[in-house]
Enzyme design. Structure first.
Site, mmCIF file in Angstrom:
data_model
loop_
_atom_site.group_PDB
_atom_site.id
_atom_site.type_symbol
_atom_site.label_atom_id
_atom_site.label_comp_id
_atom_site.label_asym_id
_atom_site.label_seq_id
_atom_site.Cartn_x
_atom_site.Cartn_y
_atom_site.Cartn_z
ATOM 1 N N HIS A 136 0.827 -1.205 0.000
ATOM 2 C CA HIS A 136 0.000 0.000 0.000
ATOM 3 C C HIS A 136 0.863 1.257 0.000
ATOM 4 C CE1 HIS A 136 -2.875 3.087 1.270
ATOM 5 N NE2 HIS A 136 -1.990 3.413 2.194
ATOM 6 N N HIS A 141 1.493 5.395 -2.384
ATOM 7 C CA HIS A 141 1.972 6.718 -1.990
ATOM 8 C C HIS A 141 3.223 7.204 -2.714
ATOM 9 C CE1 HIS A 141 -0.711 7.737 1.322
ATOM 10 N NE2 HIS A 141 -0.601 6.509 1.789
ATOM 11 N N SER A 201 -4.272 1.432 -4.375
ATOM 12 C CA SER A 201 -3.756 0.137 -3.936
ATOM 13 C C SER A 201 -4.859 -0.880 -3.687
ATOM 14 C CB SER A 201 -2.910 0.299 -2.670
ATOM 15 O OG SER A 201 -3.681 0.840 -1.606
#
Length: 280
Positions: A136, A141, A201
């Site tokens: 994730h 990010h 994600s």
């Protein structure tokens, strides 16, 4: 460690992670040798699945920078990513054991250090995991940290977070992060697309957030967003849409002190956008 991890939103599950490994700032060394062949395979399969879903759903800005994450066949070494990331935007990623307290989180962001959980989900959690794991954090990010505007926005958020924490409004500001960096949508020439890491994600929420008629998609208004609660273990019922990353950066330029004072006098919205009688 003296502090317990902080979790905003609503969830019945406590965070997990080995916090005995963490330093005072909650960072730790990436234990790359601990990854098993199964761990690398899980990462690879997640990467392949998500990247195949991106066209027509993810922001083109994200798609363009995703290759800079490096090899997709295995969990990458954070040092390898940092070599390229530092050259691009003077950011670096640092390993953490899991969710960390708000002040530690804000401090890292304010210093252009993005905390990345270094463990990966178990195979039986392939489809869904509540806590952020290495996939994730890396896939969702890190690519947009190569974008100068988003990179500066996240640093500004960290600086503002430190101030919000001192004023007692950390949770209020966390909503802005949630509805932008985690679950934000952006209007592009081809239509609304996802740029938030929580969406990018997740195979299910990526399609749901952009295509489903069920959730509300509202233009991002700073006050409205920060008055809206959220849940961390379901698809979002409300999304906020920006027109550009520059718009997002400009929204966070003012001093938030007066904004917090005004917000404290206004009723809040539930995660489903229903106006609540009070903030209780």
């Amino acid at each position: 460690m003296g502090q317990a991890p902080v979790v905003y939103g609503q969830s019945s599950r406590p965070p997990r992670g080995d916090y005995s490994r963490a330093h005072e700032d909650y960072t730790c060394a990436q234990d790359f040798a601990a990854y098993t062949a199964q761990d690398h395979d899980t990462y690879h399969r997640l990467y392949e699945r998500q990247s195949a879903l991106l066209p027509g759903l993810a922001s083109q800005a994200f798609i363009d920078v995703l290759p800079r994450l490096g090899a997709k066949e295995r969990i990458p070494r954070f040092d390898d990513i940092n070599e390229a990331l530092w050259k691009a935007t003077q950011w670096e990623i640092v390993a953490v054991p899991g969710l960390i307290p708000e002040r530690a989180f804000f401090s890292l962001l304010a210093n252009r250090k993005f905390p990345v959980t270094d463990w990966i989900r178990k195979p039986e959690e392939f489809e869904y995991i509540v806590e952020p794991d290495v996939f994730h954090d890396l896939f969702g990010h890190v690519p947009l940290l190569f974008n100068p505007v988003i990179a500066d926005y996240i640093q500004r958020y960290g600086q503002g977070g430190l101030k919000a924490e001192e004023l007692g409004h950390g949770e209020m500001l966390s909503r802005l992060y949630w509805y932008t960096i985690e679950f934000g949508l952006i209007r592009e020439p081809q239509g609304v697309r996802a740029y938030g890491a929580g969406i990018l994600s997740s195979s299910g929420e990526l399609q749901y957030s952009v295509q489903s008629p069920e959730p509300r998609r509202l233009p991002l208004d700073l006050m409205r967003t920060m008055r809206t609660r959220y849940k961390i273990d379901t698809y979002q019922q409300t999304y906020f849409v920006i027109d550009s990353f520059e718009q997002l950066f400009a929204l966070t330029e003012p001093d938030f002190t007066q904004i917090y004072e005004e917000l404290s006098t206004l009723p809040e919205y539930g995660a489903n956008s229903e106006l609540l009688v009070s903030a209780d």
